[in-house]
Scaffold this motif. Structure first.
Motif, PDB file in Angstrom:
ATOM      1  N   ALA A   1      -4.456  -0.980  39.166  1.00  0.00           N
ATOM      2  CA  ALA A   1      -3.878  -0.643  40.151  1.00  0.00           C
ATOM      3  C   ALA A   1      -3.926  -0.059  41.029  1.00  0.00           C
ATOM      4  CB  ALA A   1      -2.389  -1.343  39.747  1.00  0.00           C
ATOM      5  N   GLY A   2      -5.094   0.725  42.034  1.00  0.00           N
ATOM      6  CA  GLY A   2      -4.373   1.540  42.826  1.00  0.00           C
ATOM      7  C   GLY A   2      -5.848   1.780  42.999  1.00  0.00           C
ATOM      8  N   ARG A   3      -6.950   1.579  41.641  1.00  0.00           N
ATOM      9  CA  ARG A   3      -8.252   1.692  41.802  1.00  0.00           C
ATOM     10  C   ARG A   3      -8.997   0.228  42.804  1.00  0.00           C
ATOM     11  NH1 ARG A   3      -9.446   1.465  35.528  1.00  0.00           N
ATOM     12  NH2 ARG A   3     -10.842   2.661  36.296  1.00  0.00           N
ATOM     13  N   THR A   4     -10.282   1.528  42.656  1.00  0.00           N
ATOM     14  CA  THR A   4     -10.924   0.588  43.501  1.00  0.00           C
ATOM     15  C   THR A   4     -11.925  -0.222  43.078  1.00  0.00           C
ATOM     16  OG1 THR A   4     -13.542   1.888  43.276  1.00  0.00           O
ATOM     17  CG2 THR A   4     -11.740   1.920  45.286  1.00  0.00           C
ATOM     18  N   ARG A   5     -12.357  -1.783  43.244  1.00  0.00           N
ATOM     19  CA  ARG A   5     -13.209  -2.610  42.183  1.00  0.00           C
ATOM     20  C   ARG A   5     -14.130  -2.008  42.242  1.00  0.00           C
ATOM     21  NH1 ARG A   5     -13.443  -8.996  43.754  1.00  0.00           N
ATOM     22  NH2 ARG A   5     -12.272  -8.251  45.812  1.00  0.00           N
ATOM     23  N   GLY A   6     -15.046  -0.826  42.386  1.00  0.00           N
ATOM     24  CA  GLY A   6     -16.105  -0.643  42.105  1.00  0.00           C
ATOM     25  C   GLY A   6     -16.235   0.319  40.884  1.00  0.00           C
ATOM     26  N   GLU A   7     -14.408   1.250  40.893  1.00  0.00           N
ATOM     27  CA  GLU A   7     -14.253   1.998  39.795  1.00  0.00           C
ATOM     28  C   GLU A   7     -14.000   0.510  38.851  1.00  0.00           C
ATOM     29  OE1 GLU A   7     -12.407   5.402  42.143  1.00  0.00           O
ATOM     30  OE2 GLU A   7     -11.242   3.996  41.257  1.00  0.00           O
ATOM     31  N   VAL A   8     -13.190   0.034  38.604  1.00  0.00           N
ATOM     32  CA  VAL A   8     -13.407  -0.803  37.424  1.00  0.00           C
ATOM     33  C   VAL A   8     -14.240  -1.456  36.760  1.00  0.00           C
ATOM     34  CG1 VAL A   8     -11.749  -3.525  37.147  1.00  0.00           C
ATOM     35  CG2 VAL A   8     -10.388  -1.929  38.413  1.00  0.00           C
ATOM     36  N   GLU A   9     -15.205  -1.540  37.471  1.00  0.00           N
ATOM     37  CA  GLU A   9     -15.845  -2.720  37.016  1.00  0.00           C
ATOM     38  C   GLU A   9     -17.311  -1.761  36.819  1.00  0.00           C
ATOM     39  OE1 GLU A   9     -18.807  -4.269  40.878  1.00  0.00           O
ATOM     40  OE2 GLU A   9     -17.350  -6.228  40.253  1.00  0.00           O
ATOM     41  N   ALA A  10     -17.679  -0.789  37.099  1.00  0.00           N
ATOM     42  CA  ALA A  10     -18.260   1.042  36.147  1.00  0.00           C
ATOM     43  C   ALA A  10     -17.401   0.979  35.116  1.00  0.00           C
ATOM     44  CB  ALA A  10     -17.790   1.866  37.124  1.00  0.00           C
ATOM     45  N   GLU A  11     -16.132   0.730  34.603  1.00  0.00           N
ATOM     46  CA  GLU A  11     -15.261   1.076  33.647  1.00  0.00           C
ATOM     47  C   GLU A  11     -16.038  -0.140  32.874  1.00  0.00           C
ATOM     48  OE1 GLU A  11     -10.572   1.187  31.805  1.00  0.00           O
ATOM     49  OE2 GLU A  11     -10.844   1.634  33.583  1.00  0.00           O
ATOM     50  N   LEU A  12     -15.957  -1.188  33.327  1.00  0.00           N
ATOM     51  CA  LEU A  12     -16.335  -1.871  32.558  1.00  0.00           C
ATOM     52  C   LEU A  12     -17.968  -1.808  31.583  1.00  0.00           C
ATOM     53  CD1 LEU A  12     -13.991  -5.176  34.397  1.00  0.00           C
ATOM     54  CD2 LEU A  12     -13.790  -3.741  31.809  1.00  0.00           C
ATOM     55  N   ALA A  13     -18.756  -1.555  32.724  1.00  0.00           N
ATOM     56  CA  ALA A  13     -20.231  -1.575  32.197  1.00  0.00           C
ATOM     57  C   ALA A  13     -20.580  -1.625  30.934  1.00  0.00           C
ATOM     58  CB  ALA A  13     -20.842  -1.154  33.097  1.00  0.00           C
ATOM     59  N   ASP A  14     -20.383  -0.558  30.581  1.00  0.00           N
ATOM     60  CA  ASP A  14     -20.002  -0.724  28.724  1.00  0.00           C
ATOM     61  C   ASP A  14     -20.090  -1.454  27.957  1.00  0.00           C
ATOM     62  OD1 ASP A  14     -22.202   1.865  29.581  1.00  0.00           O
ATOM     63  OD2 ASP A  14     -19.868   3.116  28.731  1.00  0.00           O
ATOM     64  N   LEU A  15     -18.658  -2.372  28.481  1.00  0.00           N
ATOM     65  CA  LEU A  15     -18.173  -3.653  27.784  1.00  0.00           C
ATOM     66  C   LEU A  15     -19.286  -4.822  27.917  1.00  0.00           C
ATOM     67  CD1 LEU A  15     -16.097  -4.508  25.491  1.00  0.00           C
ATOM     68  CD2 LEU A  15     -14.674  -4.762  27.511  1.00  0.00           C
ATOM     69  N   VAL A  16     -19.596  -5.033  28.245  1.00  0.00           N
ATOM     70  CA  VAL A  16     -20.824  -5.411  28.908  1.00  0.00           C
ATOM     71  C   VAL A  16     -21.655  -5.306  28.352  1.00  0.00           C
ATOM     72  CG1 VAL A  16     -22.042  -7.255  30.914  1.00  0.00           C
ATOM     73  CG2 VAL A  16     -19.630  -6.384  31.124  1.00  0.00           C
ATOM     74  N   GLY A  17     -22.372  -4.879  28.262  1.00  0.00           N
ATOM     75  CA  GLY A  17     -23.655  -4.237  27.881  1.00  0.00           C
ATOM     76  C   GLY A  17     -24.599  -5.612  28.277  1.00  0.00           C
ATOM     77  N   GLU A  18     -25.453  -5.462  27.329  1.00  0.00           N
ATOM     78  CA  GLU A  18     -26.752  -6.598  27.947  1.00  0.00           C
ATOM     79  C   GLU A  18     -27.083  -6.905  26.577  1.00  0.00           C
ATOM     80  OE1 GLU A  18     -28.504  -6.095  30.318  1.00  0.00           O
ATOM     81  OE2 GLU A  18     -27.817  -4.337  30.926  1.00  0.00           O
ATOM     82  N   GLY A  19     -26.814  -7.345  25.204  1.00  0.00           N
ATOM     83  CA  GLY A  19     -26.514  -7.777  24.564  1.00  0.00           C
ATOM     84  C   GLY A  19     -25.926  -9.679  24.550  1.00  0.00           C
ATOM     85  N   PRO A  20     -26.413 -10.521  23.784  1.00  0.00           N
ATOM     86  CA  PRO A  20     -26.519 -12.388  23.770  1.00  0.00           C
ATOM     87  C   PRO A  20     -24.970 -12.844  24.438  1.00  0.00           C
ATOM     88  CG  PRO A  20     -26.331 -11.220  21.427  1.00  0.00           C
ATOM     89  CD  PRO A  20     -27.068 -10.253  21.656  1.00  0.00           C
ATOM     90  N   ASN A  21     -24.042 -11.715  24.000  1.00  0.00           N
ATOM     91  CA  ASN A  21     -22.522 -11.953  24.736  1.00  0.00           C
ATOM     92  C   ASN A  21     -22.392 -11.332  26.260  1.00  0.00           C
ATOM     93  OD1 ASN A  21     -22.234 -13.294  22.638  1.00  0.00           O
ATOM     94  ND2 ASN A  21     -21.106 -11.051  21.112  1.00  0.00           N
ATOM     95  N   GLN A  22     -23.380 -11.150  26.214  1.00  0.00           N
ATOM     96  CA  GLN A  22     -23.205 -10.829  27.728  1.00  0.00           C
ATOM     97  C   GLN A  22     -22.525 -11.278  28.650  1.00  0.00           C
ATOM     98  OE1 GLN A  22     -26.979  -9.888  29.772  1.00  0.00           O
ATOM     99  NE2 GLN A  22     -26.058  -8.801  31.371  1.00  0.00           N
TER     100      GLN A  22
END
Length: 402
Positions: free
Chosen positions: A43-64
Motif C-alpha cells: 500500500a502506497g508503493r508504485t507498481r514498479g517498486e513492487v515489481e522490482a522487489e519481486l524480480a529476484d523471486l521470479v528469477g530465471e529458473g524453470p519455475n519462472q
C-alpha cells in the motif's frame, strides 16, 4: 486472469493438459507466502517498486512462469490509483509547452529543468514538487497501490489452477458441460450463472438426474470475442461449486490455431474462488425489475420463475409477468449475447411450445455476428441501451391478447 504467455500446458495427442499446482506442496506454499508478504506491504508503493522487489523471486529458473503467474493474480487483487493533485495529462501539456517556449527563447541551448517546473507550477497553482510527482503519475509503473485484497497461500495456489483452466476457455469454440445429482436449488443456481454471464447456449435435461449445458465459445463468434470469452471464463467458478460434473471444450490453440480438446471434471480438484451466493442477477436485470414495479400498472413481476421444459431443452426466463385483471401469465427473458441463427431457433421453439406466453427482450448491442435483422414475430422487444418497462408490458399484453 492469466495472460497467454503465462499459461502452462502439455500436449497429449490432441488434448491440452494444464500443469496444475499441488496446493499442498510445501515449496509452492513457501513461494506463495513470499509473494503475499510483498503485496501485503505494498500500500502506497508504485507498481514498479513492487515489481522490482519481486524480480529476484521470479528469477530465471524453470519455475519462472509459475511465479510470474502467481504474481499476476496477486496484482489483480490490488486497487491502484493515480497519485496526482492535477491530472497528469494536463500537467504534461503545461510542462512541455513551457519547456518548448523556454528552449526557443534560449536559441536551442539547454534549459534549466527546475525553472521549467517552477514556471509550470505557477501556472497550475501547485508546487514544483507536485508538478514533478504528477508528470508521469498515470504511467503503469507509477500507479500506486491503494489497497490489496489479502488471501492465504493455498487460496492463491487454487486460484492459479482455476486461472489456467479459464485461460484455455478463452480460446474455445464450444463447450459442453454435464452436471449430476445436484439439488434443484443448485441446478437453478447454475442456470442463473449462464444467464448472468449472458452466454449463448442451451440447457437440456439428461438421464440420471443430470443436465447438459451446451455453450458457444468465443472463437465461434464473429465479434465481441474478447468480451464474450471473459464472460465464459468467469462462468467456470460457478460450475466448480458443483460436486459432480464433466466439461468438454473444443479449443483452437497456438499461433496456428490447431484444434485441441480440453477436459475438466469434479475429480480434478479445482476449487472455486468465488463465494457461493446462490443467486446471480445482472444489474441491468435488477434495474428493469425495479422500474417495472414502479412504473407499470395492471401487471405484477416476479423474478423467481421456475425453469420451463421446452422441446427437450430447459428454458430459464428472467421474470414471470402476471396481468392482474385477467390472471394471464407471460414469461420474459432479457437476452444476453446472441447471434441470428440462435435467436431465431430460440424464438421458434418458444412460439411452438408457449404461444402467447413469452416476451424476448433483445439488446441491439449484444449481437455477435453481422446480421442485424432476424426473423421473428410477436413477443419480441428490441432496445438499444436500456429496456423500457412500459414498452415491454405493451408487448406482453399484445402477445397474451389482453
Amino acid at each position: 486472469m492469466l495472460t497467454g504467455k503465462l499459461v502452462r500446458v502439455r500436449h497429449a495427442r490432441n488434448k491440452l493438459v494444464p500443469l496444475y499446482l499441488d496446493a499442498r506442496n510445501k515449496d509452492w506454499l513457501g513461494i506463495a507466502e513470499q509473494l503475499l508478504l510483498a503485496y501485503r506491504d505494498s500500500a502506497g508503493r508504485t507498481r514498479g517498486e513492487v515489481e522490482a522487489e519481486l524480480a529476484d523471486l521470479v528469477g530465471e529458473g524453470p519455475n519462472q512462469l509459475v511465479v510470474q503467474g502467481l504474481a499476476k493474480l496477486l496484482e489483480d487483487r490490488c486497487e491502484f490509483e493515480v497519485a496526482a493533485d492535477v491530472p497528469p495529462d494536463q500537467v504534461r501539456e503545461v510542462v512541455f509547452r513551457t519547456a518548448a517556449l523556454r528552449h526557443a527563447d534560449r536559441g536551442g541551448d539547454p534549459f534549466d529543468r527546475a525553472a521549467v517546473l517552477a514556471a509550470a507550477a505557477g501556472e497550475l497553482k501547485i508546487t514544483p514538487e507536485q508538478v514533478d510527482l504528477a508528470l508521469f503519475a498515470d504511467l503503469r509503473d507509477e500507479q500506486r497501490v491503494l489497497k490489496f485484497e489479502d488471501c492465504t497461500q493455498d487460496q492463491l495456489l487454487h486460484r492459479y489452477n482455476v486461472a489456467l483452466a479459464q485461460a484455455i476457455l478463452l480460446r474455445c469454440t464450444g463447450m459442453e458441460v454435464r452436471v449430476w445429482n445436484e439439488t434443484p436449488a443448485r441446478f437453478r443456481q447454475l442456470f442463473r450463472a449462464v444467464k448472468f454471464h449472458r452466454l449463448i447456449g442451451t440447457i437440456r435435461p439428461a438421464e440420471g438426474n443430470s443436465y447438459k449445458i451446451f455453450l458457444d465459445g468465443p472463437l465461434s463468434l464473429f465479434q465481441s470475442t474478447q468480451k464474450y470469452g471473459l464472460q465464459l471464463a468467469m462462468f467456470l467458478p460457478a460450475l466448480l461449486h458443483c460436486k459432480t460434473f464433466e466439461l468438454h471444450a473444443e479449443v483452437r490453440w497456438g499461433a496456428e490455431k490447431k484444434e485441441k480438446v480440453f477436459a475438466l471434471t469434479g475429480a480434478d480438484g479445482l476449487r472455486s474462488h468465488t463465494p457461493d451466493f446462490g443467486v446471480y442477477t445482472p444489474r441491468e436485470v435488477e434495474f428493469f425489475e425495479e422500474n417495472f414495479r414502479t412504473s407499470v400498472a395492471d401487471w405484477l413481476i416476479s423474478a423467481d420463475p421456475t425453469p420451463v421444459p421446452v422441446e427437450g431443452t430447459t428454458w430459464v426466463p428472467d421474470f414471470t409477468l402476471t396481468h392482474t385483471p385477467t390472471g394471464k401469465q407471460v414469461y420474459a427473458e432479457i437476452i444476453g449475447f446472441w447471434r441470428k441463427v440462435s435467436i431465431e431457433e430460440h424464438y421458434q421453439r418458444l412460439k411452438r411450445a408457449l404461444p402467447g406466453r413469452f416476451v424476448l427482450v433483445v439488446s441491439e448491442q449484444n449481437r455477435t455476428d453481422e446480421a442485424d435483422e432476424f426473423a421473428t414475430g410477436a413477443g419480441v422487444y428490441r432496445y438499444k441501451r436500456t429496456p423500457i418497462a412500459a414498452e415491454v408490458a405493451k408487448v406482453a399484453a399484445a402477445a397474451a391478447g389482453v
